[in-house]
Design an enzyme around this catalytic site. Structure first.
Site, PDB file in Angstrom:
ATOM      1  CD1 TRP A 102     -13.888 -36.844 -59.226  1.00 21.96           C
ATOM      2  CD2 TRP A 102     -16.067 -36.800 -59.734  1.00 21.96           C
ATOM      3  NE1 TRP A 102     -14.525 -36.005 -58.337  1.00 21.96           N
ATOM      4  CE2 TRP A 102     -15.848 -35.963 -58.612  1.00 21.96           C
ATOM      5  CE3 TRP A 102     -17.376 -36.947 -60.229  1.00 21.96           C
ATOM      6  CZ2 TRP A 102     -16.891 -35.260 -57.991  1.00 21.96           C
ATOM      7  CZ3 TRP A 102     -18.403 -36.254 -59.608  1.00 21.96           C
ATOM      8  CH2 TRP A 102     -18.157 -35.427 -58.514  1.00 21.96           C
ATOM      9  CG  ASP A 171     -14.308 -35.248 -65.880  1.00 20.91           C
ATOM     10  OD1 ASP A 171     -14.097 -34.011 -65.828  1.00 20.91           O
ATOM     11  OD2 ASP A 171     -14.902 -35.871 -64.979  1.00 20.91           O
ATOM     12  CE  LYS A 195     -14.883 -29.963 -58.483  1.00 20.93           C
ATOM     13  NZ  LYS A 195     -15.101 -31.160 -59.244  1.00 20.93           N
TER      14      LYS A 195
HETATM   15  C1  LIG Z   1     -16.221 -32.096 -59.548  1.00 13.65           C
HETATM   16  C2  LIG Z   1     -16.006 -33.067 -60.622  1.00 13.65           C
HETATM   17  C3  LIG Z   1     -17.060 -33.510 -61.433  1.00 13.65           C
HETATM   18  C4  LIG Z   1     -18.499 -33.107 -61.192  1.00 13.65           C
HETATM   19  O1  LIG Z   1     -18.695 -31.783 -61.457  1.00 13.65           O
HETATM   20  P1  LIG Z   1     -20.153 -31.111 -61.306  1.00 13.65           P
HETATM   21  O2  LIG Z   1     -19.943 -29.807 -61.987  1.00 13.65           O
HETATM   22  O3  LIG Z   1     -20.421 -31.008 -59.842  1.00 13.65           O
HETATM   23  O4  LIG Z   1     -21.121 -31.975 -61.999  1.00 13.65           O
HETATM   24  C5  LIG Z   1     -16.778 -34.393 -62.443  1.00 13.65           C
HETATM   25  N1  LIG Z   1     -15.522 -34.816 -62.677  1.00 13.65           N
HETATM   26  C6  LIG Z   1     -14.482 -34.404 -61.919  1.00 13.65           C
HETATM   27  C7  LIG Z   1     -13.110 -34.911 -62.231  1.00 13.65           C
HETATM   28  C8  LIG Z   1     -14.690 -33.516 -60.878  1.00 13.65           C
HETATM   29  O5  LIG Z   1     -13.655 -33.107 -60.137  1.00 13.65           O
END
Ligand SMILES: *Cc1c(COP(=O)(O)O)cnc(C)c1O
Length: 358
Positions: A102, A171, A195
């Site tokens: 990521w 993030d 998540k």
């Molecule tokens: C799932 C995830 C993303 C991407 O998320 P989307 O909403 O599908 O764009 C980005 N960073 C992390 C750490 C993730 O787990």
């Protein structure tokens, strides 16, 4: 009831209480005679949901008025671009810490916008980990430093956050609200909701308002944080239902207590790591100090056994244990709402499977 133990990485398990409440209110929201899916985003019914959701998030993380809490569309992936578009200006450099898949995606996107320095890189190491503070080489006067607090695919997590001169951007998609943190350490935090927080379709962004002022004037309106700050995330139609669900989940988190959830999350993960550590059959894929409390990743002696493991687990209502397609192996995603009983069921299954197959 036919509910299973859902180890999916995202979209993922949500608190049953929140789902039941949504079900109960689906046809008639708060006596409006309408579903919350059908209410105007400018009406008083939806306004109460939206405002409560902001207030709950502010309260849970003790966020000061220097920050704005936003609900934006396009998932966390759009934030990979929005962060540099808004904050990486005037020929400055942004520092990125590469901890895995990521973080790499965030870096790739930032490079399309401006100058990027990868200030530490262990993104391709196995066993997986996050960079240590010792190895971080920051740029003097950097626009910001970007980290990925939990690598959802590899199962590596920061246990403390680096101290940086430049504003820290994180993030937190896969561990947001799984533990308390001090927002004052950060300039900006973003998290795709699917998540640990709610349905797909919305990202929560918390931004120190002064940072939003950097944005170049010719930036498209929807891509400017200032637009959404000025309009309380109501410049256009927001993902109302997703925000409504997040609101129900934040109520549940308040009731549980964030500190308690954190304790519970650590205990849940530890139960699985204990099995891994006491076994020659299973092998954890992240280094011990960086093991994620949210995504527990491990390998079996062969891919064939891994396939069998996933299949047999699934027959016992243990669903979604297959590792990400890019890395293989097993991944148990055990977010806030994942029940303790499901952990115990997995642990028994793992011990049984090892006995039968080692
Ligand atoms: C799932 C995830 C993303 C991407 O998320 P989307 O909403 O599908 O764009 C980005 N960073 C992390 C750490 C993730 O787990």
């Amino acid at each position: 009831m036919a509910r299973v133990y859902n180890f999916c990485a995202g979209p993922a398990v949500l608190p049953e209480e929140a789902l039941l409440e949504a079900q109960m209110e689906l046809l008639d929201f708060n006596g409006s005679g309408m579903s919350v899916l059908e209410c105007s985003h400018r009406g008083k019914e939806y306004a109460a949901v939206h405002d409560e959701c902001v207030a709950n998030l502010k309260k849970l993380l003790k966020i000061s008025d220097d920050y704005a809490v936003l609900f934006l569309q396009g998932g966390a992936s759009t934030q990979f671009a929005m962060v540099p578009i808004n904050l990486l200006v005037n020929g400055q450099t942004a520092d990125y810490l590469n901890s895995g898949a990521w973080a790499s995606k965030a870096i790739k996107e930032a490079k399309l916008i401006g100058k990027v320095n990868v200030a530490a890189d262990c993104g391709k190491e196995i066993p997986t980990r996050v960079p240590s503070e010792k190895e971080m080489k920051f740029t003097p006067g950097a626009a910001y430093v970007h980290i990925t607090s939990n690598e959802t695919i590899s199962g590596a997590q920061y246990k403390s956050f680096p101290k940086t001169e430049a504003p820290l951007v994180a993030d937190m998609s896969s561990d947001f609200l799984s533990r308390p943190f001090d927002m004052n350490q950060f300039g900006l935090v973003y998290a795709g909701a699917q998540k640990n927080l709610g349905p797909a379709g919305v990202a929560v962004v918390i931004i120190r308002k002064d940072l939003a002022g950097r944005v170049p004037a010719n930036t498209p309106t929807m891509l400017k944080y200032t637009t959404h700050i000025e309009n309380n995330s109501l410049y256009n139609t927001p993902p109302c239902f997703a925000i409504y669900m997040i609101n129900l989940v934040t109520r549940w988190i308040q009731k549980m207590g964030l500190e308690n959830l954190y304790k519970q999350n650590r205990a849940k993960a530890q139960k699985i790591y204990d099995v891994l550590d006491s076994s020659k059959f299973y092998k954890a894929t992240a280094v011990k100090e960086c093991r994620s409390d949210m995504n527990v990743t491990f390998r079996l002696p062969s891919e064939q056994l891994e396939e069998m493991f996933v299949k047999e687990a699934s027959q016992q209502k243990l669903k979604g244990l297959k590792g990400h397609r890019s890395v293989g192996g097993i991944r148990a995603s055990i977010y806030n709402a994942f029940p303790l009983k499901g952990i115990d069921t997995l642990v028994s299954f793992m011990k049984e499977f090892e006995k039968k197959n080692s």
